[in-house]
Motif scaffolding. Sequence first.
Motif, PDB file in Angstrom:
ATOM      1  N   GLY A  67      12.356 -14.349   4.563  1.00 26.27           N
ATOM      2  CA  GLY A  67      12.546 -15.778   4.353  1.00 26.27           C
ATOM      3  C   GLY A  67      11.663 -16.343   3.256  1.00 26.27           C
ATOM      4  N   LEU A  68      10.514 -15.711   3.019  1.00 29.78           N
ATOM      5  CA  LEU A  68       9.593 -16.163   1.971  1.00 29.78           C
ATOM      6  C   LEU A  68       9.855 -15.478   0.631  1.00 29.78           C
ATOM      7  N   GLY A  69      10.888 -14.655   0.570  1.00 30.31           N
ATOM      8  CA  GLY A  69      11.236 -14.005  -0.691  1.00 30.31           C
ATOM      9  C   GLY A  69      10.294 -12.893  -1.098  1.00 30.31           C
ATOM     10  N   LEU A  70       9.590 -12.303  -0.137  1.00 29.61           N
ATOM     11  CA  LEU A  70       8.644 -11.226  -0.442  1.00 29.61           C
ATOM     12  C   LEU A  70       9.256  -9.839  -0.268  1.00 29.61           C
ATOM     13  N   VAL A  71      10.336  -9.749   0.496  1.00 30.57           N
ATOM     14  CA  VAL A  71      11.065  -8.489   0.668  1.00 30.57           C
ATOM     15  C   VAL A  71      12.547  -8.816   0.815  1.00 30.57           C
ATOM     16  N   SER A  72      13.370  -7.813   0.585  1.00 32.89           N
ATOM     17  CA  SER A  72      14.781  -7.904   0.953  1.00 32.89           C
ATOM     18  C   SER A  72      15.053  -6.775   1.940  1.00 32.89           C
ATOM     19  N   VAL A  73      15.926  -7.025   2.893  1.00 33.01           N
ATOM     20  CA  VAL A  73      16.190  -6.051   3.952  1.00 33.01           C
ATOM     21  C   VAL A  73      17.674  -5.706   3.962  1.00 33.01           C
ATOM     22  N   ARG A  74      17.962  -4.417   3.847  1.00 32.65           N
ATOM     23  CA  ARG A  74      19.346  -3.941   3.948  1.00 32.65           C
ATOM     24  C   ARG A  74      19.500  -3.245   5.294  1.00 32.65           C
ATOM     25  N   ARG A  75      20.319  -3.826   6.129  1.00 27.42           N
ATOM     26  CA  ARG A  75      20.486  -3.324   7.486  1.00 27.42           C
ATOM     27  C   ARG A  75      21.565  -2.253   7.528  1.00 27.42           C
TER      28      ARG A  75
ATOM     29  N   TYR B  75      10.073   1.530  -4.714  1.00 27.84           N
ATOM     30  CA  TYR B  75       9.447   0.368  -4.073  1.00 27.84           C
ATOM     31  C   TYR B  75      10.195  -0.050  -2.803  1.00 27.84           C
ATOM     32  N   GLN B  76      10.571   0.927  -2.025  1.00 26.90           N
ATOM     33  CA  GLN B  76      11.286   0.642  -0.781  1.00 26.90           C
ATOM     34  C   GLN B  76      10.922   1.673   0.276  1.00 26.90           C
ATOM     35  N   THR B  77      11.275   1.353   1.516  1.00 30.45           N
ATOM     36  CA  THR B  77      10.989   2.253   2.624  1.00 30.45           C
ATOM     37  C   THR B  77      12.046   2.072   3.702  1.00 30.45           C
ATOM     38  N   SER B  78      12.227   3.106   4.497  1.00 35.08           N
ATOM     39  CA  SER B  78      13.168   3.024   5.620  1.00 35.08           C
ATOM     40  C   SER B  78      12.511   3.548   6.895  1.00 35.08           C
ATOM     41  N   LYS B  79      11.205   3.331   7.008  1.00 36.52           N
ATOM     42  CA  LYS B  79      10.490   3.759   8.203  1.00 36.52           C
ATOM     43  C   LYS B  79      10.905   2.896   9.397  1.00 36.52           C
ATOM     44  N   PRO B  80      10.970   3.468  10.583  1.00 37.11           N
ATOM     45  CA  PRO B  80      11.329   2.673  11.768  1.00 37.11           C
ATOM     46  C   PRO B  80      10.239   1.661  12.122  1.00 37.11           C
TER      47      PRO B  80
ATOM     48  N   TRP C 233       0.827  -1.211   0.000  1.00 36.35           N
ATOM     49  CA  TRP C 233       0.000   0.000   0.000  1.00 36.35           C
ATOM     50  C   TRP C 233       0.860   1.260   0.000  1.00 36.35           C
ATOM     51  N   ARG C 234       1.929   1.249   0.795  1.00 38.59           N
ATOM     52  CA  ARG C 234       2.726   2.452   0.994  1.00 38.59           C
ATOM     53  C   ARG C 234       3.931   2.553   0.057  1.00 38.59           C
ATOM     54  N   CYS C 235       4.342   1.445  -0.561  1.00 37.00           N
ATOM     55  CA  CYS C 235       5.578   1.449  -1.367  1.00 37.00           C
ATOM     56  C   CYS C 235       5.318   0.996  -2.797  1.00 37.00           C
ATOM     57  N   SER C 236       4.163   1.324  -3.334  1.00 36.32           N
ATOM     58  CA  SER C 236       3.788   0.821  -4.652  1.00 36.32           C
ATOM     59  C   SER C 236       4.332   1.661  -5.809  1.00 36.32           C
ATOM     60  N   SER C 237       5.129   2.672  -5.517  1.00 38.11           N
ATOM     61  CA  SER C 237       5.763   3.470  -6.572  1.00 38.11           C
ATOM     62  C   SER C 237       7.278   3.408  -6.392  1.00 38.11           C
ATOM     63  N   GLU C 238       7.997   3.701  -7.466  1.00 40.69           N
ATOM     64  CA  GLU C 238       9.458   3.612  -7.407  1.00 40.69           C
ATOM     65  C   GLU C 238      10.012   4.485  -6.285  1.00 40.69           C
TER      66      GLU C 238
ATOM     67  N   VAL D 103      13.836  -1.521   3.531  1.00 42.25           N
ATOM     68  CA  VAL D 103      13.041  -2.674   3.105  1.00 42.25           C
ATOM     69  C   VAL D 103      12.678  -2.499   1.636  1.00 42.25           C
ATOM     70  N   GLN D 104      13.085  -3.461   0.825  1.00 40.21           N
ATOM     71  CA  GLN D 104      12.809  -3.434  -0.613  1.00 40.21           C
ATOM     72  C   GLN D 104      11.684  -4.414  -0.926  1.00 40.21           C
ATOM     73  N   LEU D 105      10.640  -3.930  -1.552  1.00 37.69           N
ATOM     74  CA  LEU D 105       9.508  -4.771  -1.923  1.00 37.69           C
ATOM     75  C   LEU D 105       9.905  -5.704  -3.061  1.00 37.69           C
ATOM     76  N   LEU D 106       9.490  -6.979  -2.978  1.00 32.91           N
ATOM     77  CA  LEU D 106       9.746  -7.952  -4.035  1.00 32.91           C
ATOM     78  C   LEU D 106       8.425  -8.497  -4.574  1.00 32.91           C
ATOM     79  N   ASP D 107       8.516  -9.259  -5.652  1.00 33.09           N
ATOM     80  CA  ASP D 107       7.335  -9.788  -6.332  1.00 33.09           C
ATOM     81  C   ASP D 107       6.492 -10.667  -5.402  1.00 33.09           C
ATOM     82  N   GLU D 108       5.167 -10.611  -5.577  1.00 27.51           N
ATOM     83  CA  GLU D 108       4.246 -11.343  -4.705  1.00 27.51           C
ATOM     84  C   GLU D 108       4.358 -12.860  -4.821  1.00 27.51           C
TER      85      GLU D 108
END
Length: 271
Positions: free
Chosen positions: A81-89, A46-51, A39-44, A97-102
Amino acid sequence: MRKIFVRLDSNRTPRLAQLLQVGGRGGGVALKLYLALLWRCSSEPYQTSKPHRAWATLLGLEEPEGKGARRVAAALKTLEGLGLVSVRRVPAEPNVVQLLDESGDGSEYAPPSTEYARAPKGEVGDARRARNVYFKVPSKLWLEGHIQSLDAPGLAMLLILLAEQADIRPVWFSTDVFPQRYCISQKSRAAGTLRLVERNLLRVERQPLSEFPGQTSVFDRKRSRKLYNLAGAAAEGPAPEAAAETGPKPARQARPARLKTLRRPTRPPSG
């Protein structure tokens, strides 16, 4: 949201079903978080860094600064773990948090509407369009607090019904096909349906079935099927139409043949 998130695609178990299998309430939090990310990251880009506390507040979790934030962190690990997002710490900063394909195959996210429209003609394009069939989750479900407060089975049934367009016409499910198509147990289906009915988000009606379509007979077995039609904040489409079949079509039985009346042979005239 792509339909492959809720419905079986080849031999790949839908990620929705896998989230329901997560122990405790962790799967429900992860599901809500993924919906929030879509809902919140559906535009390029496609990532967020909210706490974490911000996501915990959006999801309505208790103690967003402490326990709620930890539940969000655990949910992100589940989604990763389910391949729905990637997380860069990032040290001393919120994670990116990078959104990945459903589908959960780890591919980059792209809006399904765009991918569907760009599909070329021919078999390759047909396969691409089939993979990018999508449905919308009404924003009212967020704004009125339904997504935040529904449990995992309720959310799962809501997404399945939205995917099958029960917001614009009644649908029915074959008892045998449902668990094969969505990989969700009858118990979760019943519990989720009840939650939606209690919130006035779903209407369930029984439709009588005749053994011989188009005919009525006192010898008909009393059979019926349930019709599901989303309502309230879950329905933003046009008026309901005829019921859509999401299970196999019942075999049409031939009408009993009429017995022809045998005529007596006419006697030849006497000469």
